[in-house]
Scaffold this motif. Structure first.
Motif, PDB file in Angstrom:
ATOM      1  N   MET A  23      47.293  46.654  43.237  1.00 55.24           N
ATOM      2  CA  MET A  23      46.002  46.267  42.689  1.00 55.24           C
ATOM      3  C   MET A  23      45.557  47.183  41.540  1.00 55.24           C
ATOM      4  N   SER A  32      47.590  48.596  39.310  1.00 52.46           N
ATOM      5  CA  SER A  32      48.604  48.756  38.257  1.00 52.46           C
ATOM      6  C   SER A  32      49.124  47.434  37.730  1.00 52.46           C
ATOM      7  N   ASP A  33      48.503  46.332  38.114  1.00 54.93           N
ATOM      8  CA  ASP A  33      49.081  45.053  37.667  1.00 54.93           C
ATOM      9  C   ASP A  33      48.376  44.534  36.406  1.00 54.93           C
ATOM     10  N   PHE A  92      44.617  44.357  36.441  1.00 49.34           N
ATOM     11  CA  PHE A  92      43.997  45.670  36.288  1.00 49.34           C
ATOM     12  C   PHE A  92      43.872  46.043  34.808  1.00 49.34           C
ATOM     13  N   ALA A  93      44.931  45.741  34.046  1.00 48.35           N
ATOM     14  CA  ALA A  93      44.897  46.043  32.612  1.00 48.35           C
ATOM     15  C   ALA A  93      43.862  45.196  31.894  1.00 48.35           C
ATOM     16  N   GLY A 151      40.401  46.538  33.241  1.00 44.83           N
ATOM     17  CA  GLY A 151      40.122  47.971  33.104  1.00 44.83           C
ATOM     18  C   GLY A 151      39.602  48.552  34.400  1.00 44.83           C
ATOM     19  N   GLY A 152      39.921  47.915  35.529  1.00 44.74           N
ATOM     20  CA  GLY A 152      39.483  48.379  36.842  1.00 44.74           C
ATOM     21  C   GLY A 152      39.899  47.395  37.900  1.00 44.74           C
ATOM     22  N   ARG A 153      39.422  47.607  39.134  1.00 40.39           N
ATOM     23  CA  ARG A 153      39.834  46.729  40.228  1.00 40.39           C
ATOM     24  C   ARG A 153      38.972  45.487  40.323  1.00 40.39           C
ATOM     25  N   PHE A 154      37.756  45.539  39.766  1.00 37.29           N
ATOM     26  CA  PHE A 154      36.918  44.348  39.764  1.00 37.29           C
ATOM     27  C   PHE A 154      36.154  44.262  38.451  1.00 37.29           C
ATOM     28  N   LEU A 186      46.352  51.074  28.144  1.00 39.88           N
ATOM     29  CA  LEU A 186      45.428  50.088  28.717  1.00 39.88           C
ATOM     30  C   LEU A 186      45.168  50.315  30.210  1.00 39.88           C
ATOM     31  N   PHE A 187      45.934  51.219  30.843  1.00 34.30           N
ATOM     32  CA  PHE A 187      45.742  51.489  32.264  1.00 34.30           C
ATOM     33  C   PHE A 187      45.017  52.821  32.442  1.00 34.30           C
ATOM     34  N   PRO A 188      43.709  52.789  32.717  1.00 33.33           N
ATOM     35  CA  PRO A 188      42.958  54.043  32.788  1.00 33.33           C
ATOM     36  C   PRO A 188      43.382  54.912  33.982  1.00 33.33           C
ATOM     37  N   LEU A 236      38.806  55.876  37.238  1.00 33.76           N
ATOM     38  CA  LEU A 236      37.961  54.694  37.323  1.00 33.76           C
ATOM     39  C   LEU A 236      36.548  55.112  37.682  1.00 33.76           C
ATOM     40  N   GLU A 265      34.394  53.651  39.440  1.00 27.65           N
ATOM     41  CA  GLU A 265      34.074  52.688  40.484  1.00 27.65           C
ATOM     42  C   GLU A 265      33.773  53.462  41.764  1.00 27.65           C
TER      43      GLU A 265
END
Lengths: 264, 178
Positions: free
Chosen positions: A209, A211-212, A215-216, A219-222, B50-52, B55, B57
């Motif tokens: 979740m 790294s897929d 996510f790109a 820019g986060g999980r949600f 592009l992968f921070p 986060l 969050e």
């Protein structure tokens, strides 16, 4: 009659002036050949065919849907740049800035033009595709341009999708949540998609979740602050830039593939 | 002009620093390979960009208070907004349900009167246990790991998910027995 001659001589004078000749090298276009040179010598016009067959301007044949799509793209670019002067892509301000744009900013219709223009462009692009398909214009030698067109249609839909989040209301947030959840199921690069579990070192999943591809995109999980900024940049800079490159190729190839296809 | 009159000096016959055809092509391929490598590396880094790493969050693992804070038979919605979990206590213990609808990922609402979670997006309904019974949702809501910390507080760990349809609700960490 004398007056007309006088006008022509003025035009002649203008055409002979250094200013005119430095801009349009072929002088005042007077015959077919010169008109052709005027088109070919202009960086914007040369993307177009220098001469058009009669059927190419028949509205019943082309529906003018390609031209309308481009016209709407220009409208969206202009209104979009104007909206950028007021809109701030942050969780704190995004929603209220849209309210401000529609209710307080002079010419609040600018936002509506952008919104309805976007809906209309999706429609005209689809109708353009339908027309090209129904007239068989995808056939050789135009098969490459059909491919470019399919890419442009995808780009149009993605522009529409990224713009949908920016008002940051409930509709936007959940529509984009649902929309980006589809990316989870992408083969190999989405963490719930087929093949994702194969990409692992021992017990450690490489595609999860955090790294897929979703996510790109987020820019986060949600869908959150990072997503809003990311979609804003994609919507205003990155995707229009790519769209313009492909549009240039698309128009250029119409000319290189022998102009607009003729009726069978 | 015939080629016989080309001055000798213009033909580089010096050994040492001269480059024959093969040598030139060799260096050319090295150059192109280096260029391709550098460009490929740069594009790889661009994708990595592009992968921070950090986060902003809420944490995935967090404390929600003591078991006595939760009433038997009630759905606790206090943690829904920040952490996206419902905490439910029944006669036997406590479990944490994910608030993510299993249809397309919206957030359902707990309706106290109707005793169900109802999703506003497409109308999926779930019982208090998380089992789906109406609407398009294909499977029950997922549970998160729940356990007791050394200070007696409950810890919910969202990195772990337990799916009913896979029999994972039998796993010890999916349910905190009180």
């Amino acid at each position: 009659m004398a007056e007309k001659e006088k006008k022509e001589s003025l035009l002649d004078q203008l055409g002979e002036s250094q200013v005119w000749k430095s801009i349009i090298r072929s002088g005042v276009p007077r015959n077919r050949r010169q008109r052709m040179y005027a088109v070919l010598g202009n960086v914007f016009l040369h993307l177009h065919p220098a001469r058009l067959p009669r059927h190419a301007v028949k509205i019943g044949y082309t529906w003018c849907m390609g031209g309308l799509s481009f016209f709407l793209f220009v409208v969206l670019t202009i209104t979009g740049i104007l909206l950028m002067f007021y809109y701030r892509p942050t969780v704190e301000y995004a929603y209220t800035d849209i309210i401000d744009l529609t209710e307080q900013v002079p010419l609040g219709i600018m936002r509506e033009l952008h919104r309805w223009g976007a809906h209309a462009m999706v429609l005209t692009v689809w109708l353009h595709m339908l027309r090209v398909f129904m007239t068989g214009s995808y056939k050789p030698p135009r098969e490459f341009n059909w491919g470019v067109g399919v890419l442009l249609m995808t780009i149009t839909l993605f522009l529409s999708f990224t713009g949908y989040l920016l008002p940051w209301d409930q509709l936007a947030i959940w529509a984009v949540t649902v929309g980006t959840n589809m990316a989870r199921a992408h083969p190999f690069i989405g963490h719930e998609g087929p093949g994702a579990s194969l990409l692992a070192i021992g017990d450690i999943n490489l595609v999860h979740m955090g790294s897929d591809v979703r996510f790109a995109l987020l820019g986060g999980r949600f869908v959150g602050e990072a997503t809003l900024l990311r979609f804003y940049v994609l919507h205003c800079i990155a995707v229009p830039f790519i769209a313009m490159i492909f549009m240039a190729v698309h128009f250029w190839r119409i000319r290189k593939d022998g102009g607009i296809s003729g009726p069978l | 002009m015939s080629d016989k009159v080309i001055p000798k000096a213009s033909i580089n016959t010096d050994s040492g620093n001269d480059l024959d055809r093969k040598g030139f092509l060799g260096w050319l391929s090295v150059g192109w390979l280096a260029f391709a490598g550098a460009t490929g590396g740069f594009f790889t880094l661009m994708i990595r960009f592009l992968f921070p790493n950090v986060l902003f969050e809420p944490p995935q693992s967090f404390k929600i208070g003591y078991p006595d804070d939760f009433t038997i038979g009630k759905v606790d919605t206090r943690f829904k907004k920040k952490y996206a979990v419902w905490v439910i206590r029944n006669d036997e213990g406590i479990y944490a349900l994910s608030t993510v609808c299993t249809h397309l990922g919206c957030t359902p609402n707990w309706l106290e009167v109707e005793q169900k979670y109802k999703c506003p997006c497409h109308g999926s309904g779930f019982r208090k246990t998380g089992i789906n019974f109406e609407g398009p949702a294909p499977r029950p809501l997922e549970r998160h790991a729940i356990s007791l910390a050394s200070d007696g507080q409950i810890i919910v760990d969202k990195t772990m998910r337990f799916k009913w349809e896979k029999g994972e609700w039998e796993i010890e960490e999916s349910f905190l027995k009180i």
